[in-house]
Design a protein around this motif. Structure first.
Motif, mmCIF file in Angstrom:
data_model
loop_
_atom_site.group_PDB
_atom_site.id
_atom_site.type_symbol
_atom_site.label_atom_id
_atom_site.label_comp_id
_atom_site.label_asym_id
_atom_site.label_seq_id
_atom_site.Cartn_x
_atom_site.Cartn_y
_atom_site.Cartn_z
ATOM 1 N N ALA A 32 -15.712 31.615 -48.929
ATOM 2 C CA ALA A 32 -15.937 30.338 -49.602
ATOM 3 C C ALA A 32 -16.874 30.476 -50.797
ATOM 4 N N LEU A 33 -17.489 31.637 -50.978
ATOM 5 C CA LEU A 33 -18.382 31.838 -52.116
ATOM 6 C C LEU A 33 -17.593 31.966 -53.410
ATOM 7 N N PRO A 34 -18.155 31.536 -54.544
ATOM 8 C CA PRO A 34 -17.450 31.678 -55.826
ATOM 9 C C PRO A 34 -17.110 33.123 -56.170
ATOM 10 N N VAL A 35 -17.952 34.080 -55.742
ATOM 11 C CA VAL A 35 -17.712 35.475 -56.074
ATOM 12 C C VAL A 35 -16.447 36.012 -55.395
ATOM 13 N N ALA A 36 -15.980 35.342 -54.334
ATOM 14 C CA ALA A 36 -14.788 35.804 -53.630
ATOM 15 C C ALA A 36 -13.506 35.364 -54.305
ATOM 16 N N ALA A 37 -13.598 34.408 -55.240
ATOM 17 C CA ALA A 37 -12.412 33.887 -55.915
ATOM 18 C C ALA A 37 -12.159 34.656 -57.205
ATOM 19 N N ARG A 38 -10.903 34.839 -57.535
ATOM 20 C CA ARG A 38 -10.559 35.547 -58.764
ATOM 21 C C ARG A 38 -10.834 34.699 -59.998
ATOM 22 N N GLY A 39 -10.518 33.405 -59.922
ATOM 23 C CA GLY A 39 -10.731 32.513 -61.053
ATOM 24 C C GLY A 39 -12.017 31.731 -60.894
ATOM 25 N N VAL B 249 -2.907 30.580 -49.432
ATOM 26 C CA VAL B 249 -3.010 30.900 -50.855
ATOM 27 C C VAL B 249 -2.321 32.231 -51.104
ATOM 28 N N VAL B 250 -2.021 32.508 -52.365
ATOM 29 C CA VAL B 250 -1.439 33.797 -52.747
ATOM 30 C C VAL B 250 -2.563 34.818 -52.819
ATOM 31 N N THR B 251 -2.530 35.815 -51.959
ATOM 32 C CA THR B 251 -3.662 36.725 -51.776
ATOM 33 C C THR B 251 -4.079 37.403 -53.071
ATOM 34 N N GLU B 252 -3.116 37.993 -53.784
ATOM 35 C CA GLU B 252 -3.468 38.756 -54.980
ATOM 36 C C GLU B 252 -3.899 37.864 -56.137
ATOM 37 N N GLN B 253 -3.589 36.570 -56.080
ATOM 38 C CA GLN B 253 -3.996 35.653 -57.144
ATOM 39 C C GLN B 253 -5.301 34.931 -56.842
ATOM 40 N N GLN B 254 -5.577 34.681 -55.571
ATOM 41 C CA GLN B 254 -6.740 33.883 -55.197
ATOM 42 C C GLN B 254 -8.023 34.699 -55.107
ATOM 43 N N TRP B 255 -7.941 35.913 -54.536
ATOM 44 C CA TRP B 255 -9.157 36.611 -54.163
ATOM 45 C C TRP B 255 -9.532 37.698 -55.159
ATOM 46 N N SER B 256 -10.811 37.804 -55.419
ATOM 47 C CA SER B 256 -11.358 38.860 -56.268
ATOM 48 C C SER B 256 -11.462 40.151 -55.454
ATOM 49 N N SER B 257 -11.992 41.193 -56.095
ATOM 50 C CA SER B 257 -12.194 42.455 -55.372
ATOM 51 C C SER B 257 -13.135 42.252 -54.189
ATOM 52 N N PHE B 258 -14.150 41.413 -54.372
ATOM 53 C CA PHE B 258 -15.067 41.108 -53.277
ATOM 54 C C PHE B 258 -14.328 40.405 -52.137
ATOM 55 N N GLY B 259 -13.518 39.420 -52.479
ATOM 56 C CA GLY B 259 -12.762 38.702 -51.451
ATOM 57 C C GLY B 259 -11.794 39.600 -50.711
#
Length: 469
Positions: free
Chosen positions: A55-62, A87-97
């Motif tokens: 749920a942290l902002p750093v976990a989101a790609r956008g 959600v679409v995994t490769e679109q939603q989550w950053s490297s941290f997520g």
């Protein structure tokens, strides 16, 4: 005269060793006293931590962050190694997520195998000497109280399997034009996701991205199948691979029924989907056979698919419902009521139809308590699916066919989806999250409760047979 620092340190060292030993023994006794309660607390804690991290902002790609419902669903899906996602995994989550999801899958897989093995150890205390030795042998612990030893064996076995899968996938990703670090990351991720039967993907379109690559599909399919057999089966096969006749009944039943389900599912899906203009109508015969075989393996817990499941026929949906509900092997990362439950129920029905008193398989007699437990697990699973379907129908506007499919997939921790999870409101996501946790821990908890509460009375009532059927 005052003691020197060296002498005081030497005096403390012997006293620390018994203290550590007492703490370790206390932890072992608490875990073995209630493996189900320990598993539930551990899974809830890991899922809560991962939910907060996702749920942290750093976990989101956008920009922004995922909603609480999305974060909870994905965290529970990863910890329970399911693969359902809103959600679409490769679109939603950053490297941290993605890192959080990978660690959650790994921790969840280790926890599942360890909890199931601890349950077997706890249950084995009620067995005879020979059976207890076999149980200790199957779980990899030289003594039934060595929780730490068991955890090390489970961890080493899982890591060894994932390293092998990574080494098999890495060259293929490199040949597909990926850079060294990107290929290594993808190989590690899919090794963890496949062996743990998680079903998460990081490529656009999921496994459809590799529909034309039989090597990647074959490696991932094999890893999922081996992971679905269960740690006791893999351990017995690896130790006694030269003497398959000496394998225990659980291993033989798991292998036989698992192979039969894959072949039956493959054949029926070929009949139901060949010619379907929305799935396999334009696919060649070899590719069709390969994709359907891949789906047959995945339908029992893997969750990967190269086909659009939502576009399949309703007959195929019903078949997949059945395969997902059965699931994989006991003591594995697969979900469902387990293949041994199905085997015991079928064997008991055949024995009853033939008028036999004992239920037997591979020249071994099955304990009547196992038959009663199988019936209980079946009814509990069916009741959970029924309740979940009713609730989901009330919180979504989806048709019964699709809702039932999604509920079974969540309960069986399979991960195949017909799109209901992506379209569901927050209330529906919470229901699916609860179903994944219940499906993952329900059978372990139920089996543990029944096995540890088994008791015999000093008297028996007069026997009478009601009319059945």
């Amino acid at each position: 005269m005052e003691d020197s620092p060296r002498s005081s340190t030497a005096d403390r060292a012997p006293s620390q060793a018994p203290t550590r030993r007492r703490l370790r023994d206390l932890a072992d006794s608490l875990v073995l006293a209630s493996p189900a309660r320990t598993a539930m607390a551990g899974f809830a804690l890991v899922a809560a931590v991962c939910s907060v991290l996702l749920a942290l902002p750093v976990a989101a790609r956008g920009p922004g962050s995922a909603s609480v419902a999305d974060a909870v669903l994905v965290a529970v899906s990863a910890v329970s190694v399911t693969g359902l996602t809103s959600v679409v995994t490769e679109q939603q989550w950053s490297s941290f997520g993605l890192g959080v999801i990978t660690i959650a899958i790994q921790v969840g897989g280790i926890g599942i195998l360890t909890a199931a093995s601890l349950l077997g150890m706890a249950m084995s205390k009620r067995l005879g000497v020979r059976q207890r030795l076999l149980a200790a042998q199957a779980t990899g612990a030289s003594q039934l109280g060595q929780v730490g030893s068991l955890l090390r064996v489970v961890l080493l076995t899982m890591i060894a399997a994932e390293v092998v899968v990574t080494l098999l996938l890495l060259p293929r990703f490199l040949l597909r034009g990926e850079g060294v670090w990107e290929a290594l990351w993808h190989a590690v991720f899919y090794a963890v996701s496949s062996f743990n039967n998680a079903g998460f993907t990081v490529h656009p379109g999921g496994m459809e991205h590799f529909a034309d690559d039989p090597w990647i599909l074959g490696v991932i399919g094999t890893a999922v199948f081996i992971g679905s057999l269960g740690f006791p089966v893999v351990f017995v096969m690896s130790v006694f691979w030269r003497t398959p006749r000496g394998w225990d009944l659980h291993t033989k039943l798991t292998l036989t029924v698992s192979a039969a389900l894959v072949l039956v599912g493959w054949a029926l899906l070929l009949v139901f989907e060949t010619g379907n203009p929305r799935t396999l109508a334009d696919t060649g015969p070899v590719a069709t056979a390969g994709e359907v075989l891949f789906l047959s393996v995945m339908s029992r817990s893997g969750g990967f698919t190269t086909m659009d499941v939502q576009s399949m026929t309703q007959t195929s949906h019903v078949l997949l419902d059945v395969l997902m509900f059965i699931g994989g092997g006991s003591g594995s990362t697969a979900g469902g009521i387990k293949v041994t439950t199905l085997a015991v129920l079928v064997l008991a029905s055949v024995s009853e139809a033939r008028g036999l008193t004992d239920t037997t398989a591979f020249r071994r007699r099955i304990d009547p308590s196992s038959i009663r437990l199988a019936i209980t697990v079946l009814l509990a699973g069916a009741g959970t699916v029924l309740l979940g379907t009713v609730v989901m129908l009330n919180v979504t506007d989806e048709p019964l066919d699709l809702v039932l499919f999604e509920v079974v997939s969540a309960f069986a921790t399979c991960g195949l989806s017909v799109g209901v999870t992506e379209r569901a409101p927050d209330a529906g996501l919470h229901v699916l999250s609860a179903l994944m946790l219940i499906g993952r821990l329900g059978t372990i908890t139920l089996a543990s409760a029944l096995s540890q509460r088994s008791q015999s009375r000093r008297y028996r009532y007069a026997e009478e047979r009601p009319i059945v059927g």
